[in-house]
Design a protein around this motif. Structure first.
Motif, short mmCIF file in Angstrom:
data_model
loop_
_atom_site.label_atom_id
_atom_site.label_comp_id
_atom_site.label_asym_id
_atom_site.label_seq_id
_atom_site.Cartn_x
_atom_site.Cartn_y
_atom_site.Cartn_z
N ALA A 1 0.84 -1.20 0.00
CA ALA A 1 0.00 0.00 0.00
C ALA A 1 0.88 1.25 0.00
CB ALA A 1 -0.92 0.00 1.22
N VAL A 2 1.92 1.24 0.81
CA VAL A 2 2.80 2.41 0.87
C VAL A 2 3.50 2.62 -0.47
CG1 VAL A 2 4.92 3.29 1.92
CG2 VAL A 2 3.14 2.32 3.36
N ALA A 3 3.95 1.51 -1.07
CA ALA A 3 4.63 1.63 -2.36
C ALA A 3 3.69 2.20 -3.42
CB ALA A 3 5.14 0.26 -2.81
N VAL A 4 2.45 1.68 -3.47
CA VAL A 4 1.49 2.20 -4.44
C VAL A 4 1.18 3.67 -4.15
CG1 VAL A 4 -0.89 1.99 -5.25
CG2 VAL A 4 0.48 -0.05 -4.91
N ALA A 5 1.03 4.01 -2.87
CA ALA A 5 0.72 5.39 -2.51
C ALA A 5 1.81 6.33 -3.01
CB ALA A 5 0.58 5.50 -0.99
N ILE A 6 3.06 5.93 -2.78
CA ILE A 6 4.16 6.80 -3.21
C ILE A 6 4.13 6.97 -4.73
CG2 ILE A 6 6.67 6.96 -3.39
CD1 ILE A 6 6.79 5.69 -0.60
N ALA A 7 3.91 5.84 -5.44
CA ALA A 7 3.91 5.91 -6.90
C ALA A 7 2.76 6.77 -7.43
CB ALA A 7 3.82 4.49 -7.48
N ALA B 1 0.87 9.01 -5.81
CA ALA B 1 0.96 10.40 -5.39
C ALA B 1 2.03 11.12 -6.21
CB ALA B 1 1.28 10.48 -3.89
N GLY B 2 3.15 10.45 -6.46
CA GLY B 2 4.21 11.06 -7.26
C GLY B 2 3.73 11.36 -8.66
N ALA B 3 3.03 10.40 -9.27
CA ALA B 3 2.54 10.60 -10.64
C ALA B 3 1.52 11.73 -10.68
CB ALA B 3 1.93 9.30 -11.17
N SER B 4 0.62 11.76 -9.68
CA SER B 4 -0.40 12.81 -9.64
C SER B 4 0.24 14.18 -9.52
CB SER B 4 -1.33 12.60 -8.44
OG SER B 4 -1.97 11.36 -8.56
N LEU B 5 1.18 14.27 -8.59
CA LEU B 5 1.84 15.56 -8.37
C LEU B 5 2.55 16.01 -9.65
CD1 LEU B 5 2.26 17.48 -5.97
CD2 LEU B 5 4.53 16.47 -5.69
N ALA B 6 3.24 15.06 -10.28
CA ALA B 6 3.98 15.42 -11.50
C ALA B 6 3.02 15.89 -12.58
CB ALA B 6 4.78 14.22 -12.00
N ILE C 1 -8.54 18.00 -7.39
CA ILE C 1 -9.49 17.13 -6.68
C ILE C 1 -9.50 15.73 -7.30
CG2 ILE C 1 -11.95 16.76 -6.26
CD1 ILE C 1 -12.11 19.86 -5.91
N ILE C 2 -9.54 15.73 -8.66
CA ILE C 2 -9.55 14.42 -9.34
C ILE C 2 -8.30 13.61 -8.95
CG2 ILE C 2 -9.32 13.30 -11.59
CD1 ILE C 2 -11.06 15.57 -12.71
N LEU C 3 -7.15 14.29 -8.96
CA LEU C 3 -5.91 13.58 -8.66
C LEU C 3 -5.90 13.08 -7.21
CD1 LEU C 3 -3.28 15.65 -10.64
CD2 LEU C 3 -4.27 13.43 -11.20
N LEU C 4 -6.47 13.88 -6.29
CA LEU C 4 -6.53 13.44 -4.89
C LEU C 4 -7.37 12.17 -4.77
CD1 LEU C 4 -6.91 16.54 -2.56
CD2 LEU C 4 -5.12 14.79 -2.60
N ALA D 1 -7.85 6.37 -4.10
CA ALA D 1 -8.31 5.07 -4.61
C ALA D 1 -7.12 4.15 -4.85
CB ALA D 1 -9.09 5.26 -5.90
N GLY D 2 -6.03 4.73 -5.36
CA GLY D 2 -4.82 3.93 -5.61
C GLY D 2 -4.29 3.31 -4.33
N ILE D 3 -4.28 4.11 -3.26
CA ILE D 3 -3.78 3.57 -1.99
C ILE D 3 -4.67 2.43 -1.51
CG2 ILE D 3 -3.43 4.12 0.44
CD1 ILE D 3 -2.63 6.95 -0.51
N ALA D 4 -6.00 2.65 -1.60
CA ALA D 4 -6.92 1.61 -1.14
C ALA D 4 -6.74 0.35 -1.98
CB ALA D 4 -8.36 2.11 -1.23
N ALA D 5 -6.64 0.55 -3.33
CA ALA D 5 -6.48 -0.62 -4.20
C ALA D 5 -5.16 -1.32 -3.91
CB ALA D 5 -6.53 -0.19 -5.67
N GLY D 6 -4.11 -0.53 -3.67
CA GLY D 6 -2.80 -1.13 -3.36
C GLY D 6 -2.87 -1.96 -2.10
#
Ligand SMILES: Nc1ncnc2c1ncn2[C@@H]1O[C@H](COP(=O)(O)OP(=O)(O)OP(=O)(O)O)[C@@H](O)[C@H]1O
Ligand SMILES: [Mg+2]
Length: 451
Positions: free
Chosen positions: A12-18, A20-25, A162-165, A170-175
């Motif tokens: 979950a942490v790995a997916v969250a980092i990925a 969140a990083g992609a969203s921010l970028a 908002i969409i990216l958040l 959702a990515g974290i939950a799915a991860g």
């Protein structure tokens, strides 16, 4: 914490980092490109205004509003080195009034007007509307401010945020969910292995083993576990064997020792000379007993160690054992025919071998019948005149604890011939049991050829 939970959290942490990083970028990239569009349009407008010249512009202090077709409004305002705030009302374009707009005039704008500063972009807030502006020199002593509201850009960026958040959440939950599911699946063999091992530990049965399937790490672990159990089991077996052998082998010498001491206990039962001989015998027997104990402790060894092997006169060992048997069983007759024979071996063990053979012969010999012991051409034969071996017993008599039905009425534990075979094997000898043509049991031990 279980391995499974740890894996789920890690993924979950790995997916969250990925995510969140992609969203921010992507947010940063979209924002930069939208703002660059605004700046480009301001720059293009600045170019057009510069070409038109001062005369097309309203006087200083008036804000003029223009709009390209379909695009956002564009405000322009002439600045002189003495300008303060842009005045309300004034110039018109396309019939629209700009009286509600006041563009801020700063020190820097005035500096651009008097030519001491270059053109620059700025951001401001006018009546709560975010605007982006460009101030550039127009002519000597005159600068122009061009400005555009960027409300749309900002609201587009806000909804993108908002969409990216939401996507990140959702990515974290799915991860986490996927991590939980995948780790559960990946760890299933580990779970099974743990359950099997626990069942094994509870069963308290050292002969049970873990099931081994496949070639993976768990299978290897199970194999290692099983081979550890194998070793444990065989050492437990060896221990049991030692205890059984010890009590078996010590029984006879202890009985003979006890009989001798009982005779010695009765005063005047023997002439002085025999009394002394018996005493010497007792001392010798206790010494032999000590040697026997040492030998039994080493009974697990399957080969004669080089440091304990020596030349042994087998015929002398046999004679010694026969003498002992006769002393213990005065009614028994032994007919012997022994050729001098030298064996490379261990005296105590050969002693045990012969003693066990004679012990059986004595046990099965009917009263008044002789026992024949011969040693020729490195073959030792002990023959009695008893009932002999039953055919169906012959294949089993050398097994540990095997006793025939007839033997159950007699003392013994079924270890004697097993020990005989073990000692013989250590010396490279072979043992066979059978029946003599005239009746009676016959056991022969064939030693390998001399050096
Ligand atoms: N000389 C013999 N004549 C007939 N049967 C024998 C003879 N020697 C051994 N057997 C048979 O072989 C079996 C195994 O012999 P083994 O010496 O191993 O055990 P045991 O004599 O019964 O007991 P232990 O030697 O432990 O006191 C015996 O129970 C007996 O049935
Ligand atoms: Mg026996």
């Amino acid at each position: 914490m279980t391995i499974r939970r740890r894996l789920a959290i890690t993924s979950a942490v790995a997916v969250a980092i990925a995510v969140a990083g992609a969203s921010l970028a992507s947010y940063v990239a979209v924002r930069a490109s939208l703002l660059a569009d605004v700046d480009d349009s301001l720059r293009a407008q600045m170019e057009r205004v510069t070409q038109m010249g001062v005369r097309a512009l309203p006087g200083p202090g008036l804000v003029r509003r223009g709009a390209r077709f379909g695009g956002p409004p564009m405000y322009s305002h002439v600045v002189t080195p003495t300008s303060t705030l842009a005045a309300a009302g004034g110039g018109q374009d396309n019939g629209e009034s700009a009286s509600d707009v006041r563009l801020p005039v700063t020190e820097r704008d005035r500096a651009v007007a008097d030519g001491s500063a270059p053109a620059y972009f700025w951001d401001a807030d006018v009546h709560g509307v975010p605007i982006r502006g460009l101030t550039g020199p127009l002519a000597t002593g005159v600068a122009i401010e061009l400005a555009r509201p960027v409300e749309e850009v900002q609201s587009a960026l806000a909804s993108l945020g908002i969409i990216l958040l939401v996507v990140t959440g959702a990515g974290i939950a799915a991860g986490a969910g996927l991590g939980w599911a995948v780790s559960g699946r990946a760890l299933r063999p580990v779970t099974r292995f743990t359950a099997d091992t626990e069942a094994l530990a509870d069963a308290d049965d050292i002969s049970r083993r873990l099931p081994v399937a496949g070639d993976d790490e768990i299978a290897r672990l199970a194999r290692v576990f099983n081979s550890t159990l194998d070793r444990l089991e065989s050492s437990a077996d060896a221990q049991r064997r030692l205890v059984a052998d010890a009590s078996h082998e010590l029984r006879t010498p202890l009985a003979s020792l006890r009989a001798n001491i009982e005779v010695l206990q009765q005063p005047g039962s023997l002439p002085a000379q025999e009394h002394d001989a018996l005493l010497r015998d007792v001392v010798e027997q206790t010494e032999e007993l000590g040697a026997l104990v040492t030998d039994i402790v080493r009974a697990g060894e399957t080969e004669v160690r080089e440091d304990e092997a020596q030349d042994v006169r087998l015929d002398e060992v046999v004679a010694h054992v026969i003498a002992r048997v006769l002393r213990l069983h005065p009614g028994v007759t032994v007919r012997r025919d022994l050729s001098p024979t030298v064996i490379d071996g261990v005296p105590e063990r050969l002693h045990r071998l012969v003693a066990n053979l004679l012990d059986n012969a004595v046990k099965w010999t009917p009263p008044g019948q002789p026992i024949d012991v011969t040693l020729h051409d490195r073959v030792l034969v002990v023959r009695d005149h008893g009932p002999g071996f039953a055919e169906e017993d012959l294949p089993h008599v050398f097994e540990r604890f095997y006793r025939s039905d007839e033997a159950r009425g007699k003392p013994g534990s079924g270890l004697g011939l097993a020990i005989v075979r073990q000692v013989a094997a250590m010396h490279g000898a072979t043992v066979t049991a059978g029946n003599a043509p005239g009746g009676g049991g016959i056991v022969s031990v064939t030693f390998p050829g001399g050096r």
